[in-house]
Design an enzyme around this catalytic site. Structure first.
Site, short mmCIF file in Angstrom:
data_model
loop_
_atom_site.label_atom_id
_atom_site.label_comp_id
_atom_site.label_asym_id
_atom_site.label_seq_id
_atom_site.Cartn_x
_atom_site.Cartn_y
_atom_site.Cartn_z
N THR A 399 72.08 55.89 58.54
CA THR A 399 71.76 55.76 59.95
C THR A 399 72.09 57.10 60.58
O THR A 399 72.45 58.03 59.88
CB THR A 399 72.65 54.62 60.54
OG1 THR A 399 72.41 53.44 59.78
CG2 THR A 399 72.37 54.32 61.98
N THR A 417 68.45 53.88 63.53
CA THR A 417 68.35 53.85 62.07
C THR A 417 66.98 53.40 61.58
O THR A 417 66.19 52.83 62.35
CB THR A 417 69.41 52.86 61.51
OG1 THR A 417 69.40 52.90 60.09
CG2 THR A 417 69.15 51.44 61.97
N GLU A 419 67.53 52.13 58.31
CA GLU A 419 68.29 51.35 57.33
C GLU A 419 68.65 52.17 56.11
O GLU A 419 69.48 53.07 56.22
CB GLU A 419 67.58 50.05 56.95
CG GLU A 419 68.32 49.13 56.01
CD GLU A 419 69.72 48.72 56.48
OE1 GLU A 419 70.43 48.10 55.69
OE2 GLU A 419 70.10 49.03 57.61
N GLU A 438 64.65 47.20 57.59
CA GLU A 438 65.73 46.52 58.30
C GLU A 438 65.85 45.04 57.95
O GLU A 438 66.91 44.44 58.13
CB GLU A 438 65.53 46.67 59.81
CG GLU A 438 66.79 46.81 60.57
CD GLU A 438 67.52 48.10 60.24
OE1 GLU A 438 68.65 48.00 59.70
OE2 GLU A 438 66.98 49.18 60.49
N ASP A 441 68.73 43.55 56.03
CA ASP A 441 70.03 43.29 56.65
C ASP A 441 70.29 41.80 56.86
O ASP A 441 71.40 41.41 57.22
CB ASP A 441 70.14 44.02 58.00
CG ASP A 441 70.89 45.33 57.88
OD1 ASP A 441 71.30 45.69 56.76
OD2 ASP A 441 71.07 46.01 58.90
N SER A 460 73.63 43.75 62.72
CA SER A 460 73.88 45.16 62.46
C SER A 460 75.38 45.43 62.50
O SER A 460 76.17 44.61 62.98
CB SER A 460 73.18 46.01 63.53
OG SER A 460 73.59 47.36 63.45
N GLY A 481 76.41 54.64 58.70
CA GLY A 481 77.15 54.20 57.52
C GLY A 481 77.05 52.73 57.19
O GLY A 481 77.93 52.21 56.51
N GLY A 482 76.03 52.01 57.68
CA GLY A 482 75.95 50.59 57.38
C GLY A 482 77.20 49.87 57.83
O GLY A 482 77.74 50.13 58.91
#
Length: 584
Positions: A399, A417, A419, A438, A441, A460, A481-482
């Protein structure tokens, strides 16, 4: 603004950008006026150009974001979505803009099951199935329309210049392409842009993206409708549903419609709010879990005087508080239009005290911990179902975050982002931008709050944050960074507020990411150091595959009226911090 004046302003912006004197990239800058921190020199300069032309922080943030879509296309762009937190100085209030991608209306909870079994994650990523309805352009439009002073034509001008003239590919850029060669080689439009003879474009190469320049020019002329309706919308739908692949390659298509795009809406939401050691913290609400999880962990930590503890004890407590917050995050949080999450309970100081009591100050938990029960702490007369513990869902860590302030005191903290690195891998042919993945997620199986549903926004971890003290801006912070975004923002706040580090030290310190797993994620070189050895005495365990965590950007508003912009000092090829007027 008259069309003639608008053309003159746009021309002036392009000239200003092209005539900017190049200076060494620096991750820390202090001065007065506006300030910006991004991971890209070109993006930071785009923001500064807009500030110098009289734009506000919102205008500058969109300019930086659009430029990042050129220089950092594997982590963001118009093919994705994001979350923006804004401090409006005149009104002294914080507001958020949710432009997270949504699931196409064809989605249902079993969309990622094949004969009752979860599909292979990486196969889904590199497919049209993974693409959510992009929200970035709608989010930019809402930000500019409501809180900005400039038009798309003005703020996209710097990015158009960079895309058209090109930029020099860095070692980090080449490394990211190299990691994704297999994915990119499946799609001719992507390979043509980022591969040369089947291999990653080399560092030092001048990379132009005239297709993206034309896409931005289309938006500059036609505004938000040019993206969500008409030829560009049709090209997006075609790329999702019938991805053009290299000979011998097959990928699954999606089922997105023109109506999915035309009906997309951003959401203006009130921020989540909490307090920590005299600071008022404002973050992103659901469907981002970032604000809630960071603030719950801080509430847990607030019960200890971390300043008075040895650093290893404070870091052990940080890891255990993060573990507890992630257990709750995974169990309860999802799109608020589909799930009634117990936010008041999760952010209750009383609930934090209950969770804190579970922490052993001298020993790490032996493994994942169970979610708590926040419902008694939010005066809820209903009797909701208590969820079972769930495994940690895989989440892309790629991201970008930027932050901007202006001379009037407005602030933008913005994370957006596509993803995974390179998203789905699908570049929209003829338009030069990558589409997100995305939809991965979502949890692939249920029953869970975050299962796929038509129109739903996947949960998210993005956590753009703004902190006030005594009613005045104190700092902003955020990171890519997720799921590690949550721990990066949390650890940076603890480093800065509790451990007494300067913000640049807080950002550059080694990152530890505990997300209620069997081991804590670490960065390369950490496991063999003294810090790791000390924490290991508490029973902390480290992952076997260290990798760089996050790429944070921050602003600090100093007591003397200056502002310090801070970007990464060594991660992601070093970030770029700029101020309008440098302090001497």
């Amino acid at each position: 603004m008259t069309p003639l004046r608008q053309r003159h302003l746009t021309t002036a912006i392009l000239l200003t950008l092209s005539c900017t004197i190049a200076i060494a990239k620096t991750p820390v800058a202090t001065g007065t006026g506006g300030a910006v921190a991004t991971i890209s020199e070109e993006a930071s300069r785009a923001a500064l150009t807009i500030l110098n032309r009289g734009g506000n922080a919102v205008d500058a943030a969109v300019a930086a974001a659009a430029t990042l879509g050129v220089t950092d296309p594997f982590s963001c762009g118009v093919g994705g979505g994001g979350f923006m937190v804004l401090y409006l100085a005149k009104d002294k209030r914080v507001i958020t803009i949710d432009h997270r991608e949504t699931a196409p209306m064809s989605f249902q909870p079993a969309v990622f099951l094949d004969n009752g079994k979860e599909m292979d994650f990486e196969t889904v990523v590199a497919s049209g199935m993974s693409v959510g309805v992009p929200g970035t352009v709608r989010g930019w439009h809402e930000a500019l329309q409501r809180y900005g002073t400039m038009s798309f034509r003005d703020v996209l001008a710097p990015a158009i210049g960079v895309a058209d003239k090109g930029f020099t590919v860095s070692e980090n850029f080449t490394h990211l392409v190299d990691q994704n060669t297999a994915k990119f080689s499946r799609f001719p439009a992507t390979a043509a842009l980022y591969l040369r003879n089947g291999k990653a474009i080399r560092a030092g190469t001048l990379l132009r993206n005239p297709d993206l320049a034309r896409t931005y020019q289309t938006l500059a002329r036609g505004g938000v409708k040019a993206f969500y309706q008409g030829p560009l919308a049709r090209a997006i739908v075609d790329a999702v549903n019938r991805p053009a692949t290299a000979p011998g390659m097959t990928v699954r298509g999606g089922a997105m419609t023109l109506a999915d795009l035309a009906n997309y809406e951003a959401r203006i939401r009130q921020p989540v709010h909490s307090t920590y050691r005299g600071y008022d913290l404002y973050g992103m609400p659901l469907p981002s879990s970032g604000g809630v999880a960071v603030f719950e962990a801080l509430n847990i930590l607030e019960g200890w005087d971390l300043k008075s503890l040895p650093r290893d004890r404070a870091e052990h407590l940080y890891l255990e508080a993060s573990r507890l917050a992630f257990a709750d995050r995974n169990a309860y949080l999802a799109d608020p239009e589909y799930v009634d999450a117990p936010i008041a309970g999760l952010l209750s100081k009383g609930y934090a005290a209950q969770r804190r009591a579970l922490v052993d100050e001298t020993r790490a938990a032996s493994g994942p911990v169970a979610a708590g029960d926040p419902y008694p702490f939010q005066q809820d007369a209903s009797v909701p179902l208590r969820p079972a513990a769930v495994k940690l869902q895989q989440e892309g860590a790629h991201t970008t975050h930027l932050t901007v302030s202006d001379k009037d005191g407005n602030i933008v903290s913005y994370t957006f982002t596509i993803e995974s690195w390179g998203g789905s891998g699908i570049v929209v042919p003829g338009h030069g931008f990558l589409l997100n993945n995305e939809m991965t997620d979502f949890d692939f199986t249920g029953p869970q709050p975050n299962v796929p549903e038509a129109g739903k926004r996947p949960r998210s971890s993005m956590a753009p944050t703004i902190a006030l003290k005594d009613g005045k801006p104190a700092f902003s912070i955020g990171s890519p960074g997720g799921a590690t975004i949550i721990t990066t923002v949390l650890q940076t706040i603890v480093n800065y507020v509790d451990l007494g580090m300067r913000m640049d030290q807080a950002v550059d310190a080694p990152r530890l990411s505990e997300r209620n797993g069997t081991a804590t994620d670490i960065e390369p070189g950490f496991a063999t150091g003294a810090q790791a050895g000390t924490l290991a005495r508490y029973g902390q365990r480290w992952s076997d595959a260290p990798e760089e965590i996050g790429a944070a950007n921050a602003l600090v508003f100093n007591p003397d009226g200056t502002v310090t912009a801070v970007s990464e000092g060594h991660r992601h090829g070093i970030g770029s911090a700029l101020v309008q007027k440098s302090a001497h």
